[in-house]
Design an enzyme around this catalytic site. Structure first.
Site, mmCIF file in Angstrom:
data_model
loop_
_atom_site.group_PDB
_atom_site.id
_atom_site.type_symbol
_atom_site.label_atom_id
_atom_site.label_comp_id
_atom_site.label_asym_id
_atom_site.label_seq_id
_atom_site.Cartn_x
_atom_site.Cartn_y
_atom_site.Cartn_z
ATOM 1 N N CYS A 48 0.855 -1.176 0.000
ATOM 2 C CA CYS A 48 0.000 0.000 0.000
ATOM 3 C C CYS A 48 0.897 1.233 0.000
ATOM 4 O O CYS A 48 2.111 1.121 -0.067
ATOM 5 C CB CYS A 48 -0.878 0.008 1.229
ATOM 6 S SG CYS A 48 -1.751 -1.542 1.478
ATOM 7 N N ARG A 96 0.265 3.119 -8.805
ATOM 8 C CA ARG A 96 0.305 1.694 -8.536
ATOM 9 C C ARG A 96 -1.101 1.095 -8.421
ATOM 10 O O ARG A 96 -1.245 -0.125 -8.370
ATOM 11 C CB ARG A 96 1.102 1.417 -7.269
ATOM 12 C CG ARG A 96 2.583 1.742 -7.438
ATOM 13 C CD ARG A 96 3.312 1.685 -6.131
ATOM 14 N NE ARG A 96 3.447 0.323 -5.656
ATOM 15 C CZ ARG A 96 4.565 -0.394 -5.733
ATOM 16 N NH1 ARG A 96 5.633 0.136 -6.258
ATOM 17 N NH2 ARG A 96 4.618 -1.615 -5.293
ATOM 18 N N TRP A 121 -4.141 -1.237 -0.683
ATOM 19 C CA TRP A 121 -4.257 -2.350 -1.641
ATOM 20 C C TRP A 121 -4.683 -3.519 -0.777
ATOM 21 O O TRP A 121 -3.888 -4.054 0.001
ATOM 22 C CB TRP A 121 -2.891 -2.571 -2.293
ATOM 23 C CG TRP A 121 -2.756 -3.811 -3.091
ATOM 24 C CD1 TRP A 121 -2.341 -5.039 -2.666
ATOM 25 C CD2 TRP A 121 -2.999 -3.956 -4.499
ATOM 26 N NE1 TRP A 121 -2.319 -5.920 -3.702
ATOM 27 C CE2 TRP A 121 -2.723 -5.299 -4.832
ATOM 28 C CE3 TRP A 121 -3.447 -3.089 -5.496
ATOM 29 C CZ2 TRP A 121 -2.855 -5.795 -6.130
ATOM 30 C CZ3 TRP A 121 -3.577 -3.584 -6.784
ATOM 31 C CH2 TRP A 121 -3.279 -4.916 -7.094
ATOM 32 N N ASN A 168 1.730 -0.640 6.055
ATOM 33 C CA ASN A 168 1.951 -1.476 4.870
ATOM 34 C C ASN A 168 2.517 -2.791 5.354
ATOM 35 O O ASN A 168 3.352 -2.796 6.263
ATOM 36 C CB ASN A 168 3.009 -0.869 3.945
ATOM 37 C CG ASN A 168 2.462 0.271 3.140
ATOM 38 O OD1 ASN A 168 1.279 0.568 3.200
ATOM 39 N ND2 ASN A 168 3.334 0.913 2.385
ATOM 40 N N GLY A 169 2.156 -3.893 4.693
ATOM 41 C CA GLY A 169 2.720 -5.188 5.068
ATOM 42 C C GLY A 169 1.643 -6.090 5.633
ATOM 43 O O GLY A 169 0.446 -5.857 5.437
ATOM 44 N N GLU A 221 5.208 -20.193 -20.738
ATOM 45 C CA GLU A 221 5.251 -18.831 -20.209
ATOM 46 C C GLU A 221 6.469 -18.072 -20.747
ATOM 47 O O GLU A 221 6.393 -16.888 -21.079
ATOM 48 C CB GLU A 221 5.259 -18.882 -18.667
ATOM 49 C CG GLU A 221 5.598 -17.582 -17.955
ATOM 50 C CD GLU A 221 4.621 -16.442 -18.231
ATOM 51 O OE1 GLU A 221 3.628 -16.636 -18.934
ATOM 52 O OE2 GLU A 221 4.900 -15.322 -17.745
ATOM 53 N N LYS A 246 6.091 -14.528 -22.958
ATOM 54 C CA LYS A 246 6.681 -13.250 -22.544
ATOM 55 C C LYS A 246 7.514 -12.667 -23.682
ATOM 56 O O LYS A 246 7.451 -11.473 -23.960
ATOM 57 C CB LYS A 246 7.537 -13.486 -21.295
ATOM 58 C CG LYS A 246 7.570 -12.423 -20.302
ATOM 59 C CD LYS A 246 6.249 -12.016 -19.665
ATOM 60 C CE LYS A 246 5.108 -12.944 -19.751
ATOM 61 N NZ LYS A 246 4.008 -12.770 -18.890
ATOM 62 N N GLU A 253 5.111 -11.220 -26.400
ATOM 63 C CA GLU A 253 4.348 -9.991 -26.148
ATOM 64 C C GLU A 253 5.213 -8.749 -26.000
ATOM 65 O O GLU A 253 4.781 -7.660 -26.350
ATOM 66 C CB GLU A 253 3.336 -10.141 -25.008
ATOM 67 C CG GLU A 253 3.859 -10.453 -23.664
ATOM 68 C CD GLU A 253 2.738 -10.611 -22.632
ATOM 69 O OE1 GLU A 253 1.692 -9.970 -22.741
ATOM 70 O OE2 GLU A 253 2.934 -11.397 -21.679
ATOM 71 N N HIS A 297 7.319 -34.733 -34.161
ATOM 72 C CA HIS A 297 5.964 -34.845 -34.710
ATOM 73 C C HIS A 297 5.576 -33.604 -35.494
ATOM 74 O O HIS A 297 4.387 -33.381 -35.746
ATOM 75 C CB HIS A 297 4.982 -35.126 -33.567
ATOM 76 C CG HIS A 297 5.324 -36.364 -32.813
ATOM 77 N ND1 HIS A 297 5.113 -37.619 -33.333
ATOM 78 C CD2 HIS A 297 5.936 -36.547 -31.617
ATOM 79 C CE1 HIS A 297 5.553 -38.528 -32.466
ATOM 80 N NE2 HIS A 297 6.062 -37.890 -31.418
ATOM 81 N N LYS A 323 -3.636 -4.330 -19.817
ATOM 82 C CA LYS A 323 -3.331 -5.036 -18.563
ATOM 83 C C LYS A 323 -4.505 -5.900 -18.114
ATOM 84 O O LYS A 323 -4.330 -6.986 -17.609
ATOM 85 C CB LYS A 323 -2.971 -4.010 -17.477
ATOM 86 C CG LYS A 323 -2.531 -4.632 -16.162
ATOM 87 C CD LYS A 323 -1.198 -5.335 -16.304
ATOM 88 C CE LYS A 323 -0.772 -6.062 -15.051
ATOM 89 N NZ LYS A 323 0.242 -7.101 -15.349
HETATM 90 O O1 M6R Z 1 -5.415 -10.647 -14.996
HETATM 91 P P1 M6R Z 1 -5.314 -12.025 -15.549
HETATM 92 O O2 M6R Z 1 -4.245 -12.837 -14.893
HETATM 93 O O3 M6R Z 1 -6.624 -12.755 -15.550
HETATM 94 O O4 M6R Z 1 -4.878 -11.814 -17.049
HETATM 95 C C1 M6R Z 1 -4.780 -12.891 -17.930
HETATM 96 C C2 M6R Z 1 -4.028 -12.501 -19.164
HETATM 97 O O5 M6R Z 1 -4.685 -11.476 -19.857
HETATM 98 C C3 M6R Z 1 -2.607 -12.037 -18.834
HETATM 99 O O6 M6R Z 1 -1.914 -13.004 -18.109
HETATM 100 C C4 M6R Z 1 -1.838 -11.728 -20.113
HETATM 101 O O7 M6R Z 1 -1.590 -12.909 -20.822
HETATM 102 C C5 M6R Z 1 -0.554 -10.985 -19.790
HETATM 103 N N1 M6R Z 1 -0.351 -9.948 -20.749
HETATM 104 C C6 M6R Z 1 0.633 -11.889 -19.755
HETATM 105 O O8 M6R Z 1 1.821 -11.229 -19.555
#
Ligand code: M6R
Length: 612
Positions: free
Chosen positions: A2, A27, A74, A100-101, A485, A489, A492, A508, A607
């Site tokens: 927070c 944030r 938060w 905070n914490g 994953e 990354k 994107e 395959h 996001k």
């Molecule tokens: O908020 P969420 O974890 O539900 O979001 C899911 C995806 O939209 C999210 O993980 C997206 O793939 C990110 N951009 C990955 O870095």
């Protein structure tokens, strides 16, 4: 996670506090409040929502005050609501705290303080601090707020940064820091307090960064520091020369790098309070009885994107440890495939934001069909956390970069702990078996710090391979799940083509794509599978692809078999998903930075994906 602020000096305290709070709002928060001394009497204003909602309340009833504290929350313990917003006050209403914490022993303190006559009005762990301080002040500290803070801090377990304003100390604020950041800004005849440097930068560039165990008595223009034993300590003031924009990122060029660096702390935070001294999982916050959970014989996990890939690792770990069958669904597919659901099932929705439309829809479908649902979310108070029958949150703190990094790693932590809890309940593991894994999990933050400290090799690779166009991540077992994953990354943030495959699938089909233009990361960390993965890597090398082996330190087996090697710390196979993904994040970051990409806001992405 927070935001804490404080001010003493000639300016309007409410003006400064609101301004400081708004500088922490980047944030993302869910409620805000402040406490000031108005002619010696404590006044508290707080509300759900953003700082502008708080500002509107203050505007309605202006205060001419020069000393106070403030907070943006938060939510962790207790949903976002006005009673749960900080500051929290003592029963007599004569002192207030912001925090905070997490206070790990809040339940036992609450019981003791309630028995002593304290009246609690919130669901938060923080409120115990206000009542504990009041008890010390009325008892052994005999009206000395600084002494009361030392005595109270000695009884608090967990992480905390706390600021206190009390009628008994009308010309000062007290603060204490234990594993949660806190800084003091020094002005001319005025002093500022904040959990993050950006909040004080418009006023001063002279900042004391408190260390763990520091306690301060802060006056307008002076600061007295001590340790928790009350012995005087010295901390030099630093000159901060970042601009405000850089300061929001703590001096980092991008939130992504800042958030990667926060991963060890986020892991520690998500583990905190969930492992007891005997190494067993503490799952009281689930609010589900052992009996109810023992009735769960099948699991289904729904999620999108990175959260879906965390679920893939979670499936492997839950099946291995708890011996319960787990299905993983892309949330966007779940409800359209008429899933077969039963009474002995639990549907787990994993989501950083808790607002992803598809994941919410999947959760609602499960609820509509009468199945028990559990949210693994990072944003308490989000739709998903409110609608799930039970919650097992991740505590990564706010994640600003569109690409999820620290949230992913904390999702793994949450799913591992859940796997252990289920394993113990259904007898798949005994106490010793659970303790062995929790002991290993407790080492993860330090292992990750080690990887971050040795990042230069990976940063160099990122820069060297920035102009390559085709990337593959391969692995078997847990390494196959992690590869997904790693590749997402890279896609994107760098906009490069990156694929992930279980190494055994190569022959395959994807082997046809292997040419000298392809860079392959071979994740070979699983002891029983390492030879098989290495022989797959030789197959791609034979087609001319360049191969970087990701192996455990001390594993010499790959020398000479691949072009380059990234060594991760030697640890249990089960920990490898934590240790392989962070180098991949660093590689993506440095490669994308070399290309000048919009790292925190990659093209076409958002996001929080709140539409189908
Ligand atoms: O908020 P969420 O974890 O539900 O979001 C899911 C995806 O939209 C999210 O993980 C997206 O793939 C990110 N951009 C990955 O870095």
């Amino acid at each position: 996670m927070c935001g804490i602020v404080g001010y003493l000096g000639p300016r309007s305290a409410t003006g400064v506090l609101l301004d400081e709070l708004s500088r922490l709002e980047y944030r993302g928060y869910d409620s805000a409040g402040l406490a000031v001394l108005d002619r010696g009497r404590l006044r508290v204003v707080k509300t759900v929502g953003k700082v502008r909602a708080l500002a509107a309340l203050v505007e309605r009833d202006p205060l001419d005050v020069h000393l106070g504290i403030g907070h943006t929350r938060w939510a962790t313990h207790g949903r976002p609501s006005t009673p749960n917003a900080h500051p929290h006050v003592s029963t007599a209403g004569d002192l207030a705290v912001v925090h905070n914490g997490i206070i790990e022993n809040h339940a036992e303190l609450r019981a003791r303080l309630t028995a002593g006559g304290a009246v609690f009005v919130s669901e938060t762990d923080t409120e115990v601090i206000a009542h504990l301080l009041a008890a010390k002040l009325a008892g052994p500290a005999a009206g000395d707020v600084g002494r009361a803070l030392l005595l109270a801090a000695a009884e608090l377990r967990g992480a905390f940064a706390v600021a206190v304003v009390a009628e008994a100390a009308p010309d000062c604020l007290y603060v204490v820091r234990q594993q949660s950041p806190l800084v003091i800004g020094l002005g001319e005849g005025e002093t500022f307090i904040a959990s993050d440097i950006p909040a004080v930068l418009p006023y001063t560039r002279s900042v004391i960064v408190l260390e763990d165990g520091d306690v301060a008595c802060v006056r307008a223009g002076s600061v007295m520091l001590s340790n928790l034993a009350g012995e005087s300590v010295e901390r030099p003031a630093r000159h901060i020369d970042w601009d405000i924009h850089a300061a929001e990122k703590g001096g980092y060029e991008h939130f992504m790098l800042k958030e990667i660096e926060e991963i060890p702390a986020a892991v520690a935070q998500t583990l905190r309070g969930r492992i007891d001294p005997a190494g067993q999982v503490v799952a009281a916050e689930l609010g589900l009885s052992d009996e109810r959970l023992r009735a769960v014989r099948r699991l289904s996990i729904v999620a999108c994107g990175t959260s879906y890939y965390a679920a893939m690792v979670g499936k492997a770990v839950i099946e291995k440890l708890a011996r319960l069958p787990v299905e993983v669904d892309l949330a966007s597919e779940f409800r359209y495939r008429s899933p077969i659901l039963s009474d002995d099932q639990m549907v787990i929705a994993v989501s950083q934001s808790g607002e992803t439309a598809d994941t919410l829809a999947a959760l609602r479908e499960a609820k509509r069909r009468g199945v028990l649902t559990l949210g693994v979310v990072n944003v308490i108070g989000s739709s998903l956390s409110r609608e799930a029958d039970a919650n097992w949150p991740t505590w990564a703190g706010p994640e600003i970069c569109v690409a999820s990094t620290k949230a992913y790693v904390t999702q793994l932590v949450a799913l591992y702990l859940l796997a252990l809890h289920l394993a113990r309940l259904n007898g798949a593991l005994d106490d010793a078996g659970v303790a062995e894994v929790t002991t290993a999990l407790s080492t993860v933050p330090a292992l990750l710090e080690q990887i971050l400290a040795e990042r230069e090799q990976i940063a160099d690779m990122g820069r060297r391979y920035a102009h390559w166009e085709h990337f593959f991540y391969l692995g078997r077992g847990l390494d196959a799940a992690s590869s997904l994953e790693c590749a997402l990354k890279l896609k994107e943030i760098s906009y490069k083509r990156a694929e992930a495959y279980a190494a055994g699938e190569l022959k395959h089909g994807p082997l046809a794509l292997m040419t000298p233009e392809v860079l392959v990361f071979g994740l070979a960390t699983q002891r029983e599978l390492v030879d098989k993965t290495l022989s797959n890597l030789q197959e791609v090398a034979a087609r001319g692809a360049r191969v970087i082996g990701v192996v455990r330190a001390g594993d010499n087996v790959v020398t000479g078999q691949v072009d380059e090697v990234i060594r991760v710390p030697d640890a249990d196979d089960l920990l490898m998903p934590f240790l392989t993904v962070v180098p991949a994040y660093l590689f993506t970051y440095y490669l994308s930075a070399a290309l000048g990409r919009e790292i925190d806001q990659p093209r076409n992405l958002a996001k929080s994906v709140t539409v189908e």
